[in-house]
Design a protein around this motif. Structure first.
Motif, mmCIF file in Angstrom:
data_model
loop_
_atom_site.group_PDB
_atom_site.id
_atom_site.type_symbol
_atom_site.label_atom_id
_atom_site.label_comp_id
_atom_site.label_asym_id
_atom_site.label_seq_id
_atom_site.Cartn_x
_atom_site.Cartn_y
_atom_site.Cartn_z
ATOM 1 N N PRO A 239 0.840 -1.058 0.105
ATOM 2 C CA PRO A 239 -0.030 -0.292 -0.043
ATOM 3 C C PRO A 239 0.891 1.338 -0.041
ATOM 4 C CG PRO A 239 0.079 -1.084 2.150
ATOM 5 C CD PRO A 239 0.767 -1.838 1.532
ATOM 6 N N THR A 240 0.296 2.351 -0.451
ATOM 7 C CA THR A 240 1.028 3.555 -0.448
ATOM 8 C C THR A 240 0.919 4.233 0.834
ATOM 9 O OG1 THR A 240 -0.779 4.703 -1.272
ATOM 10 C CG2 THR A 240 0.842 4.162 -3.080
ATOM 11 N N GLY A 241 2.017 5.103 1.191
ATOM 12 C CA GLY A 241 2.079 5.874 2.428
ATOM 13 C C GLY A 241 2.440 4.930 3.617
ATOM 14 N N ILE A 242 2.516 3.801 3.363
ATOM 15 C CA ILE A 242 2.968 2.907 4.766
ATOM 16 C C ILE A 242 4.232 2.570 4.650
ATOM 17 C CG2 ILE A 242 2.176 1.063 6.060
ATOM 18 C CD1 ILE A 242 -0.442 1.446 4.948
ATOM 19 N N PRO A 243 4.960 2.362 5.572
ATOM 20 C CA PRO A 243 6.311 1.636 5.603
ATOM 21 C C PRO A 243 6.285 0.322 5.381
ATOM 22 C CG PRO A 243 6.550 3.299 7.333
ATOM 23 C CD PRO A 243 4.740 3.081 6.830
ATOM 24 N N VAL A 244 7.213 -0.565 4.693
ATOM 25 C CA VAL A 244 6.868 -1.984 4.599
ATOM 26 C C VAL A 244 8.401 -2.338 5.247
ATOM 27 C CG1 VAL A 244 6.582 -3.909 3.062
ATOM 28 C CG2 VAL A 244 5.450 -1.912 2.500
ATOM 29 N N LEU A 245 8.009 -3.220 6.107
ATOM 30 C CA LEU A 245 9.566 -3.844 6.697
ATOM 31 C C LEU A 245 9.695 -5.273 6.050
ATOM 32 C CD1 LEU A 245 11.781 -3.757 8.868
ATOM 33 C CD2 LEU A 245 9.981 -5.241 10.432
ATOM 34 N N LEU A 246 10.737 -5.341 5.174
ATOM 35 C CA LEU A 246 10.973 -6.477 4.685
ATOM 36 C C LEU A 246 12.116 -7.349 5.402
ATOM 37 C CD1 LEU A 246 11.906 -4.780 0.980
ATOM 38 C CD2 LEU A 246 9.538 -6.039 1.928
ATOM 39 N N GLU A 247 11.909 -8.543 5.514
ATOM 40 C CA GLU A 247 12.582 -9.470 6.215
ATOM 41 C C GLU A 247 13.323 -10.243 5.256
ATOM 42 O OE1 GLU A 247 10.520 -11.647 9.063
ATOM 43 O OE2 GLU A 247 9.971 -9.796 10.260
ATOM 44 N N LEU A 248 14.613 -10.121 4.912
ATOM 45 C CA LEU A 248 15.370 -10.513 3.549
ATOM 46 C C LEU A 248 16.128 -11.723 4.254
ATOM 47 C CD1 LEU A 248 16.267 -7.191 2.203
ATOM 48 C CD2 LEU A 248 14.364 -8.460 1.848
ATOM 49 N N GLN A 249 16.093 -12.910 3.498
ATOM 50 C CA GLN A 249 16.727 -14.073 3.750
ATOM 51 C C GLN A 249 17.028 -14.839 2.430
ATOM 52 O OE1 GLN A 249 13.969 -16.595 5.767
ATOM 53 N NE2 GLN A 249 14.010 -15.412 7.639
ATOM 54 N N SER A 250 18.078 -15.588 2.274
ATOM 55 C CA SER A 250 18.548 -16.394 1.162
ATOM 56 C C SER A 250 18.671 -18.037 1.210
ATOM 57 C CB SER A 250 20.052 -15.982 0.741
ATOM 58 O OG SER A 250 20.467 -17.030 -0.263
ATOM 59 N N ALA A 251 17.908 -18.563 0.387
ATOM 60 C CA ALA A 251 17.981 -20.193 0.304
ATOM 61 C C ALA A 251 19.260 -20.782 -0.077
ATOM 62 C CB ALA A 251 16.753 -20.391 -0.178
ATOM 63 N N ASP A 252 20.093 -20.182 -0.532
ATOM 64 C CA ASP A 252 21.366 -20.735 -1.201
ATOM 65 C C ASP A 252 22.553 -19.792 -1.091
ATOM 66 O OD1 ASP A 252 20.496 -18.974 -3.323
ATOM 67 O OD2 ASP A 252 19.009 -20.493 -3.899
ATOM 68 N N VAL A 253 22.609 -18.612 -2.107
ATOM 69 C CA VAL A 253 23.872 -17.910 -1.955
ATOM 70 C C VAL A 253 23.529 -16.478 -1.688
ATOM 71 C CG1 VAL A 253 24.916 -19.587 -3.815
ATOM 72 C CG2 VAL A 253 23.684 -17.526 -4.529
ATOM 73 N N ILE A 254 24.555 -15.829 -1.529
ATOM 74 C CA ILE A 254 24.200 -14.300 -1.258
ATOM 75 C C ILE A 254 23.582 -13.567 -2.445
ATOM 76 C CG2 ILE A 254 25.246 -12.010 -0.775
ATOM 77 C CD1 ILE A 254 27.611 -13.573 0.777
ATOM 78 N N HIS A 255 22.469 -13.110 -2.215
ATOM 79 C CA HIS A 255 21.710 -12.298 -3.334
ATOM 80 C C HIS A 255 21.357 -10.707 -2.540
ATOM 81 C CE1 HIS A 255 20.442 -15.873 -5.520
ATOM 82 N NE2 HIS A 255 19.976 -16.240 -4.406
ATOM 83 N N SER A 256 21.051 -9.927 -3.270
ATOM 84 C CA SER A 256 20.833 -8.606 -2.712
ATOM 85 C C SER A 256 19.419 -7.950 -3.311
ATOM 86 C CB SER A 256 22.100 -7.664 -3.120
ATOM 87 O OG SER A 256 21.840 -6.461 -2.696
ATOM 88 N N PHE A 257 18.517 -7.553 -2.405
ATOM 89 C CA PHE A 257 17.161 -6.828 -2.727
ATOM 90 C C PHE A 257 17.532 -5.617 -3.036
ATOM 91 C CE2 PHE A 257 13.258 -5.196 -1.823
ATOM 92 C CZ PHE A 257 12.445 -5.959 -2.386
ATOM 93 N N TRP A 258 17.115 -4.804 -4.089
ATOM 94 C CA TRP A 258 17.325 -3.435 -4.587
ATOM 95 C C TRP A 258 16.149 -3.244 -5.513
ATOM 96 C CZ3 TRP A 258 21.281 -1.008 -8.120
ATOM 97 C CH2 TRP A 258 21.200 0.560 -7.821
#
Length: 327
Positions: A146-165
């Motif tokens: 939704p717009t106007g609301i902070p979204v807390l992303l809990e970032l994990q990986s199932a294999d190697v290092i990725h990067s969310f952007w």
């Protein structure tokens, strides 16, 4: 090109995908704007330093002897070689930390929307969470907020290092196996925002994209309420459902409300309503779905889905109809 507004059909998505990779200096939320300001400050400051060095080089090569002597004197070295770097870099450090201090995400406060995103070779699991961290909805390769609301992303990986952007909505954050990193994003207005894996993770890393679809709060509430398994209707769709089980799709994919419960690939319960397929690289329509099912390796070499070239045209049409019906 970025499409703003509550849009989610082929023409709009095609415009978004044509603009790949995502723009990085066009903020659309409070967690990306400070990064853009800092980036412009560094770019302008670096340009000024380069200009100063070029001027000094010009003086050293073509200036008079007296000017060269003054430029290489002890006083000039103390001013330009010690005092200026200390003052400028210290000021930049303090200002930069102050500017970006609110971007760090700690533990949930209860005011944010929570989503767990798990990076895999070479796609994204998306699990929507409630206020206490229980999973409520599963999806893949696109994120609805939704717009106007902070979204807390809990970032994990199932294999190697990725990067969310997602450049227009926030900074980037690595996804490290065995860890949960947290990132805040927010969209100020409805639109479709492009994202990308920003850490080389082997194989088709460059094709590991996704989209974030920001709705106004009322539209988002309607979208979330619609996340129920769709019934199977029509002979062609029913035939596709049977093929999904018999040709091996159910071994890797989950379709909630059916016996299919594979975990190796994306959850396909609502695949027909997604804007893209292949982790954000193609618009989702009958033609691209059929091409992906028949030979995804020709589209995204190295991904973990095998080709199904043995399917007849009728079988492929039925499977495509079944996937398109999953809304």
């Amino acid at each position: 090109m970025q499409t703003d507004g509550p849009l989610h059909h082929d023409a709009d998505l095609a415009r978004v995908l044509d603009g790949w990779p995502p723009p990085v200096l066009d903020p659309a939320g409070p967690y990306s704007e400070p990064i853009t300001v800092l980036a412009w400050a560094l770019l302008i400051g670096g340009t000024l330093v380069l200009a100063l060095v070029l001027v000094a080089l010009g003086v050293a090569l073509f200036g008079s002897g007296r000017t060269k002597a003054r430029l290489g004197g002890e006083k000039a070295i103390w001013i330009f070689g010690v005092a200026c770097p200390v003052v400028v870099l210290t000021g930049l450090l303090v200002w930069g930390l102050t500017l970006t201090s609110h971007l760090s995400a700690g533990l949930p406060t209860g005011k944010e929307m929570r989503v767990r995103v798990i990076g895999e070779m070479w796609w994204w699991r998306v699990h929507y969470l409630d206020a206490v961290g229980r999973e409520t909805v599963r999806d893949a390769n696109e994120l609805h907020i939704p717009t106007g609301i902070p979204v807390l992303l809990e970032l994990q990986s199932a294999d190697v290092i990725h990067s969310f952007w997602v450049p227009r909505l926030g900074g980037k954050m690595d996804m490290v196996p065995g860890r949960t990193n947290r990132l805040l994003i927010q969209a100020d207005r409805p639109g479709i925002y492009k994202g990308q894996c920003a850490e080389y993770c082997g194989g088709p890393h460059a094709l590991m994209g996704f989209i974030v679809i920001a709705h106004d709060p009322a539209d988002f509430a309607r979208w979330r309420a619609s996340r129920r398994p769709a019934p199977i209707a029509g002979d062609l769709v029913a035939r596709g459902a049977r093929l999904f089980d018999t040709v091996g799709c159910a071994a890797c994919h989950t379709v909630r409300g059916t016996p299919a419960d594979g975990m190796a690939g994306p959850d396909l319960t609502h695949v027909g309503s997604r804007g893209t397929i292949g982790a954000g690289i193609l618009p989702n329509n009958a033609g691209t779905l059929a091409g992906w099912i028949a030979d995804s390796q020709a589209i995204k070499p190295g991904n973990r889905m095998p080709p199904y070239r043995q399917l007849s045209a009728d079988d492929l049409r039925a499977l495509t109809a079944y996937m398109a019906s999953r809304r």
